[in-house]
Scaffold this motif. Structure first.
Motif, mmCIF file in Angstrom:
data_model
loop_
_atom_site.group_PDB
_atom_site.id
_atom_site.type_symbol
_atom_site.label_atom_id
_atom_site.label_comp_id
_atom_site.label_asym_id
_atom_site.label_seq_id
_atom_site.Cartn_x
_atom_site.Cartn_y
_atom_site.Cartn_z
ATOM 1 N N HIS A 159 0.857 -1.190 0.000
ATOM 2 C CA HIS A 159 0.000 0.000 0.000
ATOM 3 C C HIS A 159 0.889 1.234 0.000
ATOM 4 O O HIS A 159 1.766 1.390 0.860
ATOM 5 C CB HIS A 159 -0.892 0.015 1.239
ATOM 6 N N ASP A 160 0.664 2.093 -0.985
ATOM 7 C CA ASP A 160 1.436 3.325 -1.124
ATOM 8 C C ASP A 160 0.653 4.511 -0.566
ATOM 9 O O ASP A 160 -0.541 4.669 -0.861
ATOM 10 C CB ASP A 160 1.753 3.590 -2.593
ATOM 11 N N THR A 161 1.322 5.331 0.221
ATOM 12 C CA THR A 161 0.754 6.577 0.721
ATOM 13 C C THR A 161 1.775 7.685 0.502
ATOM 14 O O THR A 161 2.894 7.434 0.025
ATOM 15 C CB THR A 161 0.431 6.489 2.222
ATOM 16 N N ARG A 211 -5.643 -11.816 8.579
ATOM 17 C CA ARG A 211 -5.477 -11.904 10.036
ATOM 18 C C ARG A 211 -4.070 -11.613 10.506
ATOM 19 O O ARG A 211 -3.864 -11.062 11.599
ATOM 20 C CB ARG A 211 -5.874 -13.309 10.535
ATOM 21 N N GLY A 212 -3.074 -12.047 9.743
ATOM 22 C CA GLY A 212 -1.716 -11.868 10.240
ATOM 23 C C GLY A 212 -0.709 -11.870 9.110
ATOM 24 O O GLY A 212 -0.904 -12.508 8.076
ATOM 25 N N ALA A 213 0.393 -11.121 9.311
ATOM 26 C CA ALA A 213 1.384 -10.977 8.254
ATOM 27 C C ALA A 213 2.709 -10.510 8.838
ATOM 28 O O ALA A 213 2.801 -10.139 10.011
ATOM 29 C CB ALA A 213 0.901 -9.977 7.200
ATOM 30 N N THR A 214 3.724 -10.527 7.991
ATOM 31 C CA THR A 214 5.046 -9.999 8.321
ATOM 32 C C THR A 214 5.358 -8.850 7.374
ATOM 33 O O THR A 214 5.119 -8.952 6.166
ATOM 34 C CB THR A 214 6.112 -11.098 8.171
ATOM 35 N N VAL A 215 5.861 -7.758 7.909
ATOM 36 C CA VAL A 215 6.244 -6.623 7.073
ATOM 37 C C VAL A 215 7.512 -6.984 6.301
ATOM 38 O O VAL A 215 8.528 -7.365 6.891
ATOM 39 C CB VAL A 215 6.470 -5.361 7.920
ATOM 40 N N VAL A 216 7.464 -6.855 4.972
ATOM 41 C CA VAL A 216 8.615 -7.210 4.129
ATOM 42 C C VAL A 216 9.173 -5.998 3.384
ATOM 43 O O VAL A 216 10.213 -6.103 2.738
ATOM 44 C CB VAL A 216 8.245 -8.323 3.131
ATOM 45 N N GLU A 217 8.510 -4.863 3.459
ATOM 46 C CA GLU A 217 8.998 -3.633 2.846
ATOM 47 C C GLU A 217 8.419 -2.457 3.627
ATOM 48 O O GLU A 217 7.278 -2.499 4.065
ATOM 49 C CB GLU A 217 8.568 -3.540 1.385
ATOM 50 N N ILE A 273 9.610 -1.242 6.592
ATOM 51 C CA ILE A 273 9.500 -1.567 8.024
ATOM 52 C C ILE A 273 9.676 -0.332 8.903
ATOM 53 O O ILE A 273 9.034 -0.220 9.966
ATOM 54 C CB ILE A 273 10.500 -2.684 8.406
ATOM 55 N N GLU A 274 10.487 0.627 8.478
ATOM 56 C CA GLU A 274 10.661 1.840 9.290
ATOM 57 C C GLU A 274 9.349 2.615 9.388
ATOM 58 O O GLU A 274 8.988 3.115 10.467
ATOM 59 C CB GLU A 274 11.763 2.722 8.697
ATOM 60 N N LEU A 275 8.620 2.707 8.286
ATOM 61 C CA LEU A 275 7.326 3.391 8.305
ATOM 62 C C LEU A 275 6.327 2.614 9.157
ATOM 63 O O LEU A 275 5.552 3.208 9.926
ATOM 64 C CB LEU A 275 6.812 3.554 6.878
ATOM 65 N N ALA A 276 6.329 1.291 9.036
ATOM 66 C CA ALA A 276 5.436 0.476 9.859
ATOM 67 C C ALA A 276 5.742 0.658 11.346
ATOM 68 O O ALA A 276 4.821 0.708 12.172
ATOM 69 C CB ALA A 276 5.560 -0.988 9.462
ATOM 70 N N PRO A 336 -5.283 -8.780 12.911
ATOM 71 C CA PRO A 336 -5.934 -8.018 11.841
ATOM 72 C C PRO A 336 -5.923 -6.507 12.029
ATOM 73 O O PRO A 336 -5.754 -5.758 11.060
ATOM 74 C CB PRO A 336 -7.360 -8.575 11.828
ATOM 75 N N ALA A 337 -6.105 -6.033 13.253
ATOM 76 C CA ALA A 337 -6.091 -4.589 13.483
ATOM 77 C C ALA A 337 -4.683 -4.020 13.315
ATOM 78 O O ALA A 337 -4.499 -2.952 12.715
ATOM 79 C CB ALA A 337 -6.631 -4.278 14.872
ATOM 80 N N ARG A 338 -3.688 -4.730 13.817
ATOM 81 C CA ARG A 338 -2.306 -4.294 13.671
ATOM 82 C C ARG A 338 -1.913 -4.250 12.198
ATOM 83 O O ARG A 338 -1.199 -3.344 11.757
ATOM 84 C CB ARG A 338 -1.384 -5.244 14.428
ATOM 85 N N LEU A 339 -2.362 -5.225 11.459
ATOM 86 C CA LEU A 339 -2.067 -5.317 10.031
ATOM 87 C C LEU A 339 -2.562 -4.070 9.304
ATOM 88 O O LEU A 339 -1.847 -3.473 8.495
ATOM 89 C CB LEU A 339 -2.702 -6.592 9.479
ATOM 90 N N ALA A 340 -3.793 -3.656 9.600
ATOM 91 C CA ALA A 340 -4.365 -2.481 8.941
ATOM 92 C C ALA A 340 -3.581 -1.221 9.287
ATOM 93 O O ALA A 340 -3.337 -0.368 8.416
ATOM 94 C CB ALA A 340 -5.833 -2.320 9.332
ATOM 95 N N VAL A 341 -3.174 -1.088 10.542
ATOM 96 C CA VAL A 341 -2.415 0.096 10.964
ATOM 97 C C VAL A 341 -1.050 0.114 10.286
ATOM 98 O O VAL A 341 -0.593 1.150 9.773
ATOM 99 C CB VAL A 341 -2.272 0.128 12.497
ATOM 100 N N ALA A 342 -0.364 -1.031 10.276
ATOM 101 C CA ALA A 342 0.962 -1.099 9.662
ATOM 102 C C ALA A 342 0.913 -0.727 8.186
ATOM 103 O O ALA A 342 1.790 -0.023 7.674
ATOM 104 C CB ALA A 342 1.551 -2.492 9.836
ATOM 105 N N LEU A 343 -0.132 -1.176 7.495
ATOM 106 C CA LEU A 343 -0.283 -0.855 6.076
ATOM 107 C C LEU A 343 -0.725 0.586 5.834
ATOM 108 O O LEU A 343 -0.568 1.105 4.731
ATOM 109 C CB LEU A 343 -1.311 -1.786 5.429
ATOM 110 N N GLY A 344 -1.313 1.207 6.851
ATOM 111 C CA GLY A 344 -1.823 2.564 6.683
ATOM 112 C C GLY A 344 -3.122 2.614 5.911
ATOM 113 O O GLY A 344 -3.393 3.598 5.211
ATOM 114 N N VAL A 345 -3.943 1.562 6.038
ATOM 115 C CA VAL A 345 -5.224 1.504 5.322
ATOM 116 C C VAL A 345 -6.351 1.854 6.291
ATOM 117 O O VAL A 345 -6.581 1.127 7.264
ATOM 118 C CB VAL A 345 -5.454 0.109 4.720
ATOM 119 N N PRO A 346 -7.089 2.934 6.056
ATOM 120 C CA PRO A 346 -8.153 3.351 6.967
ATOM 121 C C PRO A 346 -9.484 2.697 6.630
ATOM 122 O O PRO A 346 -9.658 2.102 5.547
ATOM 123 C CB PRO A 346 -8.229 4.856 6.725
#
Length: 206
Positions: free
Chosen positions: A31-33, A105-111, A113-116, A132-142
């Motif tokens: 996800h690009d922001t 539900r769950g994932a690992t950040v692969v790109e 990571i500093e922004l996450a 799942p909630a952490r995943l959405a925040v890390a991706l920056g998807v509202p």
């Protein structure tokens, strides 16, 4: 385990959610922001079917304004708000009208990571998108992104060319019949750090 990934078209997602869910394991969603890009590798998902089929699904009792995206085209984002504070993300599955989706539900950040880390201050790298909630925040998807096309910018989604080995079991935190053993529609890659702990709902059926 193959690390080869490929971008696929919408028809690839137009299948039953229980079939689609394990095929998404190992997929990378970016996800690009304006802040930059974060990409995650999926290690845990849950399938939800539609009207009258799945008592754990938001679509079980029919279409509402909240769940209307589930009734649309595959590979769109269905986002919802839970516990008055968390956004959760799903990939719409099946054909229009089938009202099914796959929860990320769950994932690992692969790109990115500093922004996450900036988005999830104090979290360990393992926990950045573990849940799942952490995943959405890390991706920056509202929540407002519900309905977005995951096959178009600002998203990029690539899936494994070969299915990943997985295990399955009851879905996490689902009450009533949908949380019981009759619905073993949680899928995960064993040994992956991004898999969240299983939590049985106190009012789930065995």
């Amino acid at each position: 385990m193959s690390d080869a990934l490929v971008a696929v078209g919408r028809d690839w997602f137009a299948r039953d959610s229980v079939e689609l869910a394990p095929l998404l394991l190992g997929a990378v969603l970016a996800h690009d922001t304006e802040e930059g890009r974060v990409a995650i590798r999926l290690s845990e998902v849950e399938a939800y079917r539609g009207v009258g089929e799945d008592p754990g699904s938001h679509a079980f009792r029919g279409m509402t304004r909240r769940n209307a995206v589930m009734f649309g085209e595959a590979a769109h984002l269905y986002a919802y708000f839970t516990y008055g504070m968390h956004t959760c993300l799903n990939v719409v599955a099946g054909h229009p009208g089938s009202s099914s989706a796959v929860l990320l539900r769950g994932a690992t950040v692969v790109e990115g990571i500093e922004l996450a880390r900036l988005r999830r201050p104090g979290a360990s790298d393992r926990d950045l998108a573990r849940g799942p909630a952490r995943l959405a925040v890390a991706l920056g998807v509202p929540l407002s992104a519900s309905g977005d096309d995951l096959l178009a910018p600002p998203y990029a989604l690539a899936v494994p060319t070969q299915p990943q080995p997985f295990e399955s079991g009851p879905r996490t935190g689902v009450s009533g019949a949908g949380g019981g053993a009759a619905f073993p529609w949680r899928f995960w890659i064993p040994g992956e750090p991004g898999v969240s702990p299983y939590r049985r709902h106190a009012r789930s059926d065995d």
